[in-house]
Design an enzyme around this catalytic site. Structure first.
Site, PDB file in Angstrom:
ATOM      1  N   ARG A   1       1.542   1.605  -6.114  1.00 29.68           N
ATOM      2  CA  ARG A   1       1.740   0.572  -5.075  1.00 29.68           C
ATOM      3  C   ARG A   1       0.436  -0.153  -4.750  1.00 29.68           C
ATOM      4  O   ARG A   1       0.439  -1.169  -4.066  1.00 29.68           O
ATOM      5  CB  ARG A   1       2.286   1.206  -3.793  1.00 29.68           C
ATOM      6  CG  ARG A   1       3.648   1.846  -3.931  1.00 29.68           C
ATOM      7  CD  ARG A   1       4.037   2.547  -2.660  1.00 29.68           C
ATOM      8  NE  ARG A   1       4.186   1.613  -1.559  1.00 29.68           N
ATOM      9  CZ  ARG A   1       5.331   0.969  -1.289  1.00 29.68           C
ATOM     10  NH1 ARG A   1       6.386   1.182  -2.050  1.00 29.68           N
ATOM     11  NH2 ARG A   1       5.415   0.125  -0.295  1.00 29.68           N
TER      12      ARG A   1
ATOM     13  N   ASN B   1       0.565  -0.262   6.120  1.00 26.30           N
ATOM     14  CA  ASN B   1       1.025  -1.073   4.993  1.00 26.30           C
ATOM     15  C   ASN B   1       1.715  -2.279   5.601  1.00 26.30           C
ATOM     16  O   ASN B   1       2.654  -2.130   6.384  1.00 26.30           O
ATOM     17  CB  ASN B   1       2.013  -0.282   4.128  1.00 26.30           C
ATOM     18  CG  ASN B   1       2.603  -1.152   3.019  1.00 26.30           C
ATOM     19  OD1 ASN B   1       1.982  -2.135   2.603  1.00 26.30           O
ATOM     20  ND2 ASN B   1       3.790  -0.808   2.546  1.00 26.30           N
ATOM     21  N   GLY B   2       1.220  -3.485   5.306  1.00 26.89           N
ATOM     22  CA  GLY B   2       1.857  -4.702   5.841  1.00 26.89           C
ATOM     23  C   GLY B   2       0.797  -5.733   6.193  1.00 26.89           C
ATOM     24  O   GLY B   2      -0.366  -5.623   5.821  1.00 26.89           O
TER      25      GLY B   2
ATOM     26  N   GLU C   1       7.514 -21.239 -19.390  1.00 26.04           N
ATOM     27  CA  GLU C   1       7.385 -19.861 -18.858  1.00 26.04           C
ATOM     28  C   GLU C   1       8.479 -18.961 -19.420  1.00 26.04           C
ATOM     29  O   GLU C   1       8.231 -17.821 -19.800  1.00 26.04           O
ATOM     30  CB  GLU C   1       7.425 -19.892 -17.336  1.00 26.04           C
ATOM     31  CG  GLU C   1       7.407 -18.546 -16.653  1.00 26.04           C
ATOM     32  CD  GLU C   1       6.159 -17.710 -16.962  1.00 26.04           C
ATOM     33  OE1 GLU C   1       5.208 -18.240 -17.563  1.00 26.04           O
ATOM     34  OE2 GLU C   1       6.175 -16.509 -16.649  1.00 26.04           O
TER      35      GLU C   1
ATOM     36  N   HIS D   1      11.659 -35.919 -31.213  1.00 28.39           N
ATOM     37  CA  HIS D   1      10.408 -36.290 -31.917  1.00 28.39           C
ATOM     38  C   HIS D   1       9.968 -35.186 -32.869  1.00 28.39           C
ATOM     39  O   HIS D   1       8.782 -34.912 -33.009  1.00 28.39           O
ATOM     40  CB  HIS D   1       9.324 -36.585 -30.878  1.00 28.39           C
ATOM     41  CG  HIS D   1       9.691 -37.690 -29.954  1.00 28.39           C
ATOM     42  ND1 HIS D   1       9.694 -39.021 -30.338  1.00 28.39           N
ATOM     43  CD2 HIS D   1      10.166 -37.656 -28.683  1.00 28.39           C
ATOM     44  CE1 HIS D   1      10.099 -39.762 -29.314  1.00 28.39           C
ATOM     45  NE2 HIS D   1      10.396 -38.966 -28.299  1.00 28.39           N
TER      46      HIS D   1
ATOM     47  N   CYS E   1       0.853  -1.193   0.000  1.00 31.29           N
ATOM     48  CA  CYS E   1       0.000   0.000   0.000  1.00 31.29           C
ATOM     49  C   CYS E   1       0.886   1.239   0.000  1.00 31.29           C
ATOM     50  O   CYS E   1       2.082   1.171   0.210  1.00 31.29           O
ATOM     51  CB  CYS E   1      -0.877  -0.003   1.248  1.00 31.29           C
ATOM     52  SG  CYS E   1      -1.795  -1.499   1.468  1.00 31.29           S
TER      53      CYS E   1
ATOM     54  N   LYS F   1       7.794 -15.564 -21.579  1.00 34.29           N
ATOM     55  CA  LYS F   1       8.347 -14.250 -21.216  1.00 34.29           C
ATOM     56  C   LYS F   1       9.021 -13.603 -22.419  1.00 34.29           C
ATOM     57  O   LYS F   1       8.816 -12.452 -22.749  1.00 34.29           O
ATOM     58  CB  LYS F   1       9.370 -14.397 -20.075  1.00 34.29           C
ATOM     59  CG  LYS F   1       8.787 -14.625 -18.708  1.00 34.29           C
ATOM     60  CD  LYS F   1       8.032 -13.471 -18.141  1.00 34.29           C
ATOM     61  CE  LYS F   1       6.550 -13.442 -18.151  1.00 34.29           C
ATOM     62  NZ  LYS F   1       5.643 -14.447 -17.954  1.00 34.29           N
TER      63      LYS F   1
ATOM     64  N   GLU G   1       6.431 -12.606 -25.263  1.00 34.17           N
ATOM     65  CA  GLU G   1       5.426 -11.544 -25.040  1.00 34.17           C
ATOM     66  C   GLU G   1       6.041 -10.166 -24.862  1.00 34.17           C
ATOM     67  O   GLU G   1       5.334  -9.166 -25.021  1.00 34.17           O
ATOM     68  CB  GLU G   1       4.528 -11.875 -23.861  1.00 34.17           C
ATOM     69  CG  GLU G   1       5.194 -11.956 -22.522  1.00 34.17           C
ATOM     70  CD  GLU G   1       4.182 -12.210 -21.417  1.00 34.17           C
ATOM     71  OE1 GLU G   1       3.028 -11.776 -21.537  1.00 34.17           O
ATOM     72  OE2 GLU G   1       4.553 -12.863 -20.427  1.00 34.17           O
TER      73      GLU G   1
ATOM     74  N   TRP H   1      -3.638  -1.731  -1.346  1.00 35.92           N
ATOM     75  CA  TRP H   1      -3.545  -2.996  -2.065  1.00 35.92           C
ATOM     76  C   TRP H   1      -4.042  -4.035  -1.055  1.00 35.92           C
ATOM     77  O   TRP H   1      -3.352  -4.345  -0.092  1.00 35.92           O
ATOM     78  CB  TRP H   1      -2.102  -3.294  -2.480  1.00 35.92           C
ATOM     79  CG  TRP H   1      -1.964  -4.658  -3.078  1.00 35.92           C
ATOM     80  CD1 TRP H   1      -1.576  -5.807  -2.456  1.00 35.92           C
ATOM     81  CD2 TRP H   1      -2.274  -5.047  -4.412  1.00 35.92           C
ATOM     82  NE1 TRP H   1      -1.602  -6.873  -3.321  1.00 35.92           N
ATOM     83  CE2 TRP H   1      -2.032  -6.447  -4.528  1.00 35.92           C
ATOM     84  CE3 TRP H   1      -2.724  -4.379  -5.521  1.00 35.92           C
ATOM     85  CZ2 TRP H   1      -2.230  -7.147  -5.707  1.00 35.92           C
ATOM     86  CZ3 TRP H   1      -2.915  -5.084  -6.701  1.00 35.92           C
ATOM     87  CH2 TRP H   1      -2.675  -6.443  -6.796  1.00 35.92           C
TER      88      TRP H   1
ATOM     89  N   LYS I   1      -2.990  -6.488 -19.147  1.00 32.89           N
ATOM     90  CA  LYS I   1      -2.577  -7.105 -17.888  1.00 32.89           C
ATOM     91  C   LYS I   1      -3.578  -8.161 -17.434  1.00 32.89           C
ATOM     92  O   LYS I   1      -3.225  -9.166 -16.874  1.00 32.89           O
ATOM     93  CB  LYS I   1      -2.414  -6.054 -16.789  1.00 32.89           C
ATOM     94  CG  LYS I   1      -1.907  -6.595 -15.471  1.00 32.89           C
ATOM     95  CD  LYS I   1      -0.579  -7.318 -15.616  1.00 32.89           C
ATOM     96  CE  LYS I   1      -0.151  -8.021 -14.366  1.00 32.89           C
ATOM     97  NZ  LYS I   1       0.993  -8.942 -14.633  1.00 32.89           N
TER      98      LYS I   1
HETATM   99  C1  AGP Z   1       1.902 -13.677 -18.477  1.00 34.98           C
HETATM  100  O1  AGP Z   1       3.098 -12.921 -18.448  1.00 34.98           O
HETATM  101  C2  AGP Z   1       0.776 -12.931 -19.163  1.00 34.98           C
HETATM  102  N1  AGP Z   1       0.582 -11.661 -18.559  1.00 34.98           N
HETATM  103  C3  AGP Z   1      -0.487 -13.783 -19.258  1.00 34.98           C
HETATM  104  O2  AGP Z   1      -0.149 -15.028 -19.819  1.00 34.98           O
HETATM  105  C4  AGP Z   1      -1.195 -14.041 -17.914  1.00 34.98           C
HETATM  106  O3  AGP Z   1      -0.447 -14.927 -17.133  1.00 34.98           O
HETATM  107  C5  AGP Z   1      -2.563 -14.661 -18.241  1.00 34.98           C
HETATM  108  O4  AGP Z   1      -3.323 -13.735 -18.992  1.00 34.98           O
HETATM  109  C6  AGP Z   1      -3.340 -15.045 -16.984  1.00 34.98           C
HETATM  110  O5  AGP Z   1      -3.562 -13.909 -16.203  1.00 34.98           O
HETATM  111  P1  AGP Z   1      -4.106 -14.120 -14.711  1.00 34.98           P
HETATM  112  O6  AGP Z   1      -3.035 -14.824 -13.952  1.00 34.98           O
HETATM  113  O7  AGP Z   1      -4.350 -12.734 -14.195  1.00 34.98           O
HETATM  114  O8  AGP Z   1      -5.355 -14.938 -14.779  1.00 34.98           O
END
Ligand code: AGP
Length: 609
Positions: free
Chosen positions: A27, A98-99, A482, A505, A2, A486, A489, A72, A604
């Site tokens: 934050r 905050n905490g 993963e 394969h 927060c 990264k 994207e 938050w 996001k």
């Molecule tokens: C991952 O870096 C992306 N931002 C995306 O794959 C994300 O993980 C996915 O949209 C799921 O989001 P969520 O965890 O908020 O459900």
């Protein structure tokens, strides 16, 4: 995480506090509020952003002492009641925090017994009532009441308290959550970081854990909560505003990568019974028996959260011996899934708002499964619609590319697997050993972050590659996925993750001198198999990058580039092996001039289907 702001001086506090909250909104932005002292305490707070609070305020607010908070949520959904500041029963003390107060439930029970009533569900509200109770019981002054109350707290805090009973004083204290104050000309500015302060003064004093400060218009005194005065140096701020909002990092993503040791720690905080090798997960305690007895666990998620789910599959099957299936939420929801009454569905989502995952939750509930959530955003739709859940406490993740959310999710999945395992076949000794290993992870993660410059140099070599392969085995296979995600994207380079053994394969046809291949080659149970896979790639001139274990000299003769990380038990390796891959993707993307925090075409939280 927060944002906290405070002001005491000769100017009207409201505009200074509101402006400060806007500086701290990165934050946390669930709700916001301010408290002003002008003979009496005035509280204005509401769910939503600071701008909405500002528009709702009466004009020409008076008061030259004020505190403000942008939230938050960690305990209690983001609504008007749970917004800070919180006030005492008699309305003459206001607090912002905050905490996480780990022992808030016990304190709350004791205060209820003494006749206190609580308006909301937050841990913070308990603290202001505790100060009020001690102030009345001990017949002491404001400062002593605050100090004695904080001595009873187990957990983390950055707090600021004001009271109409001693209206010329602002008291703040820190333990585990950052707090500093700026020294102006007859006025003082408090902040969770320097961003609300630097426009007023560059002279600041950073509080250390266990310290508190009592500020009046005439000066300040810093003490420990043991009441020992602490002489403090005045520091000079050298940051610009823009930098500070990212805590001095160039991008939120890098800041969040570096926040992972804290995020992992906060995901464990208050949940590990270290001496016993036990786990306490309050959010699912009512359903633990049904979880323990489940015949099958289905994990539904998207993107990075789906990768965390794949790690969870290894962990839960290894520790609790319960069969786990991991499903893309978008597929699960449409394929008329077979769900039995003794199945459990776990939805993993950082935002708690991903449309596909939310739809999968509703589908699973309609078919009678027990549905559990693992979310980072308190009070999010998935958190509210699941039957029970565990928050990851990673703090706000602003960067679109998920980083600390992934390691926080894996941490929580480890705790869940441990909790279930302890109720099934996992021995005390195994559980204790794993809990000890888990406690060592944040420091190991900090060690890996020191490799940032090495990884940046590595990124320079491969920033113009057109394709990447990421290969791993066992619990590191999801990390390979993963790492590839990264890179894709944020740098827009095509990358694929595969189980290392899968190469022969088909995908091995892709290998040539232009193909960088990242191997997660840690000294785990599959190391020698991975070495064979590396040989297969080398013999076809593939360029090998290895994430290896400290002390592994053999790998140097096999890989062109080696990033060595601390060792850990196999099943905890994803908490560590993900970090260099995040940094590699980050630096390549920055070198390619990509918008790291807001990559093209992405959002996001994907709240549409
Ligand atoms: C991952 O870096 C992306 N931002 C995306 O794959 C994300 O993980 C996915 O949209 C799921 O989001 P969520 O965890 O908020 O459900």
């Amino acid at each position: 995480m927060c944002g906290i702001v405070g002001y005491i001086g000769k100017r009207q506090a409201a505009p200074i506090v509101i402006e400060g909250l806007k500086r701290l909104e990165y934050r946390g932005y669930d709700s916001a509020g301010i408290a002003l002292l002008n003979g009496k305490l005035e509280i204005y707070k509401r769910a939503g952003k600071v701008a909405e609070l500002e528009q709702s305020l009466p004009k020409d607010l008076m008061g030259t002492i004020g505190i403000g908070h942008t939230r938050w949520a960690t305990h209690g959904v983001p609504n008007d009641i749970n917004a800070h500041p919180h006030i005492s029963t008699n309305g003459d003390i206001a607090i912002i925090h905050n905490g996480i107060i780990e022992n808030y439930a016990a304190i709350r029970t004791e205060l209820l017994r003494k006749g206190h009533t609580f308006r909301g569900q937050t841990d913070t509200e308990v603290l202001v009532h505790l100060i009020e109770e001690i102030w009345a019981e001990a017949h002491c002054d404001f400062e002593t009441a605050v100090r004695l109350a904080l001595k009873e707290v187990v957990g983390t805090y950055g707090v600021c308290v004001i009271s109409s009973r001693e209206p010329d004083k602002l008291i703040a204290a820190r333990n585990g959550s950052p707090l500093l104050f700026g020294v102006g000309d007859g006025e003082y500015f408090l902040g969770s970081d320097a961003s609300p302060i630097v426009q007023h003064t560059r002279k600041v004093i950073y509080l250390s854990d266990g310290e508190m400060v009592i500020i009046t218009r005439d000066g300040y005194t810093v003490k420990t909560i043991e009441n020992i005065e602490m002489p403090k140096e005045i520091d000079e701020l050298t940051f610009s505003i823009a930098e500070i909002e990212k805590g001095g990092f160039e991008h939120f993503m890098l800041k969040e990568i570096f926040e992972q040791p804290e995020a992992i720690l906060n995901s464990m905080r208050g949940r590990l019974l270290v001496g016993e090798g036990g786990v306490r997960l309050g959010g699912i305690s009512q359903h633990l028996e049904r979880l323990r007895a489940s015949k099958r666990i289905i994990i539904v998620a998207c993107g990075t959260s789906w990768h965390a789910g794949l790690v969870g599959e290894y962990l839960i099957e290894e520790l609790a011996r319960i069969p786990v299936e991991v499903e893309y939420a978008s597929e699960f929801r449409y394929r008329n899934p077979i769900i039995n009454h003794d199945d459990v569905v776990i939805a993993i989502s950082q935002s708690g708002e991903t449309a596909d995952t939310l739809a999968a939750v509703r589908e699973a509930k309609a078919r009678g499964a027990l549905v559990m959530g693992i979310c980072n955003v308190v009070g999010s739709s998935i958190a509210r619609e699941t039957d029970c859940g565990i928050y990851t406490h990673a703090g706000p993740e602003i960067g679109v590319a998920s980083t600390k959310a992934f390691t926080a999710q894996v941490t929580v999945l480890t705790l869940l697997a441990l909790a279930l395992g302890r109720r099934r076949t996992l021995s005390d000794a195994e559980a204790k050993a794993l809990v000890d290993e888990l406690c060592a992870i944040p420091d190991k993660a900090r060690e890996i972050l020191k490799l940032n410059d090495d990884i940046k140099r590595l990124a320079e070599t491969f920033k113009d590659a057109r394709n990447f392969l990421y290969l791993g085995r066992g619990v590191n296979f999801p990390v390979a996925l993963e790492g590839a995600l990264k890179l894709k994207e944020i740098s827009y380079i095509h990358a694929e993750g595969y189980p290392a053994a899968e190469m022969k394969h088909g995908p091995i046809a892709l290998i040539d001198e232009n193909m960088p291949v990242v191997f997660i080659a840690t000294k785990d149970g599959s190391y020698h198999k991975i070495v064979s896979n590396i040989e297969e790639v080398r013999s076809r001139k593939g360029r090998v990058i290895a994430i290896a274990t400290e002390g592994d000299d053999e790998i140097s003769s096999l890989a062109e580039f080696v990033i060595r990380i601390p060792n850990a038990v196999d099943m905890l390796l994803p908490l560590l092996t993900a970090i260099p891959l995040q940094l590699l993707a980050y630096h390549i993307a920055v070198m390619r001039g990509c918008n790291v925090d807001q990559p093209r075409n992405l959002a996001k939280s994907v709240t549409v289907e």
